[in-house]
Design a protein around this motif. Structure first.
Motif, short mmCIF file in Angstrom:
data_model
loop_
_atom_site.label_atom_id
_atom_site.label_comp_id
_atom_site.label_asym_id
_atom_site.label_seq_id
_atom_site.Cartn_x
_atom_site.Cartn_y
_atom_site.Cartn_z
N PRO A 1 28.64 3.32 -4.26
CA PRO A 1 29.12 3.28 -5.65
C PRO A 1 27.96 3.22 -6.64
CG PRO A 1 29.32 1.10 -4.65
CD PRO A 1 28.77 2.01 -3.58
N LEU A 2 27.98 4.09 -7.61
CA LEU A 2 26.93 4.13 -8.63
C LEU A 2 27.59 4.06 -10.01
CD1 LEU A 2 23.96 4.52 -9.52
CD2 LEU A 2 24.38 6.99 -9.44
N CYS A 3 27.40 2.95 -10.70
CA CYS A 3 27.94 2.79 -12.04
C CYS A 3 27.10 3.64 -13.00
CB CYS A 3 27.92 1.32 -12.45
SG CYS A 3 28.77 0.99 -14.01
N GLN B 1 34.66 2.03 -2.01
CA GLN B 1 33.73 1.70 -0.93
C GLN B 1 34.42 0.89 0.16
OE1 GLN B 1 30.44 -1.02 -1.76
NE2 GLN B 1 29.06 0.34 -0.65
N SER C 1 35.82 7.88 -9.70
CA SER C 1 36.65 6.69 -9.54
C SER C 1 38.15 6.96 -9.49
CB SER C 1 36.35 5.68 -10.66
OG SER C 1 36.64 6.24 -11.93
N ALA D 1 29.70 8.45 -8.53
CA ALA D 1 29.24 7.98 -9.84
C ALA D 1 30.40 7.95 -10.82
CB ALA D 1 28.14 8.90 -10.37
N ARG E 1 32.01 5.28 -14.45
CA ARG E 1 31.77 4.13 -15.33
C ARG E 1 32.41 2.86 -14.80
NH1 ARG E 1 34.16 6.35 -20.80
NH2 ARG E 1 35.70 7.05 -19.27
N ARG E 2 33.51 2.98 -14.06
CA ARG E 2 34.29 1.80 -13.65
C ARG E 2 33.83 1.32 -12.27
NH1 ARG E 2 40.22 4.16 -14.87
NH2 ARG E 2 39.29 5.87 -13.67
N LEU E 3 32.93 0.35 -12.29
CA LEU E 3 32.37 -0.15 -11.04
C LEU E 3 33.43 -0.77 -10.15
CD1 LEU E 3 29.87 -0.61 -9.30
CD2 LEU E 3 29.49 -2.76 -10.55
N ASP E 4 34.41 -1.44 -10.73
CA ASP E 4 35.44 -2.08 -9.91
C ASP E 4 36.22 -1.04 -9.10
OD1 ASP E 4 36.49 -1.08 -12.32
OD2 ASP E 4 38.21 -2.42 -12.25
N LEU F 1 35.04 1.90 -8.15
CA LEU F 1 34.11 2.41 -7.14
C LEU F 1 33.99 1.45 -5.97
CD1 LEU F 1 31.26 3.77 -9.46
CD2 LEU F 1 32.96 5.12 -8.22
N GLN F 2 33.96 0.16 -6.26
CA GLN F 2 33.87 -0.83 -5.20
C GLN F 2 35.12 -0.83 -4.32
OE1 GLN F 2 32.96 -4.23 -7.67
NE2 GLN F 2 30.75 -4.07 -7.27
#
Length: 254
Positions: free
Chosen positions: A50-52, A41, A9, A30, A32-35, A37-38
């Motif tokens: 994106p893989l949380c 993307q 990330s 991969a 922890r921070r999905l936001d 990663l998005q």
């Protein structure tokens, strides 16, 4: 071609993901921070998935997350694993260091890397091809005050990488350990100093440190080598960083 990059990330992970996509890879990022990663993307397109994921989770939790990927991003297709997730916490001497921080470094830098490698390796061995790239550090070779457990975790990464090479002889699977020196442009020192950006920035003043792009270019070069070439380890430093004489301290009087 499919790559799996942990700690994707920001910093090294972001730059590595970008470089691999430019080389024609699809990338599972991969972190922890999905936001974050998005956001990646949105920038990198459909080649990025994106893989949380928290690499400190249990082996079973990691297996569940990786085994539920979409078919086009399934673990069986992964040809490159970049074990980038890692951190340093604190710079205190061993007698005053925080034990919880030591444990977090062990869980992330050692157990996380081990578990991810163990989950991906069977698929690579079955296909008789693949590359595992571990992000070590010169701290695994050269000790410094306050580096205690962080340096020890990176020494583990160095030896684990070599032992993987021994285990995987004849399988076609390659292993590389990248050992950077002083690096800027990442969250590494901010995390180490518990969010104190000013203290972190002081480390890099007038130093021209390595940048995430330098590490990403190194990864891109490694994966571009022909199948008969294994890069065992790469140690790199900024030109401004070198070696010091061994420290000698006065003997305490009795």
């Amino acid at each position: 071609m499919l790559a799996l990059v942990t700690g994707a990330s920001s910093g090294f992970g972001y730059a590595i993901s970008q470089a691999l996509i430019q080389q024609g890879y699809r990338v599972i990022g991969a972190a922890r921070r999905l936001d974050k990663l998005q956001q990646m993307q949105a920038e990198l397109g459909t080649a990025f998935f994106p893989l949380c994921l928290d690499v400190t989770a249990s082996h079973q939790q990691l297996a569940t997350a990786l085994n539920t990927l979409p078919p086009e991003f399934s673990l069986s297709h992964v040809s490159v694993l970049v074990n980038n997730a890692g951190l340093a916490l604190g710079l205190d001497a061993a007698d005053t260091a925080n034990l919880d921080e030591w444990q977090t470094m062990l869980d992330t830098n050692i157990k996380g890397l081990m578990n991810m490698s163990r989950l991906v390796l069977p698929h690579m061995v079955e296909k008789k091809t693949g590359i595992i790239i571990n992000l070590g550090s010169i701290a695994g070779t050269y000790p410094y005050p306050g580096g205690n457990v962080y340096g020890a975790t990176k020494a583990f990464v160095a030896q684990f990488s070599l032992n993987l090479r021994a285990d995987l002889a004849g399988t076609g699977v390659r292993v590389t350990n990248i050992e950077p020196g002083l690096c800027g442009g990442t969250e590494f020192s901010v995390v180490r100093f518990h969010g104190n950006a000013d203290k972190a920035q002081q480390l890099y003043q007038n130093t021209a440190p390595l940048l995430p792009e330098d590490i990403a270019n190194t990864v891109a070069w490694i994966v571009s080598q022909p199948a008969h070439v294994n890069i065992n380890r790469i140690e790199l430093m900024p030109t401004s960083q070198s070696f010091n004489p061994l420290k000698v301290t006065p003997t305490a009087s009795h």
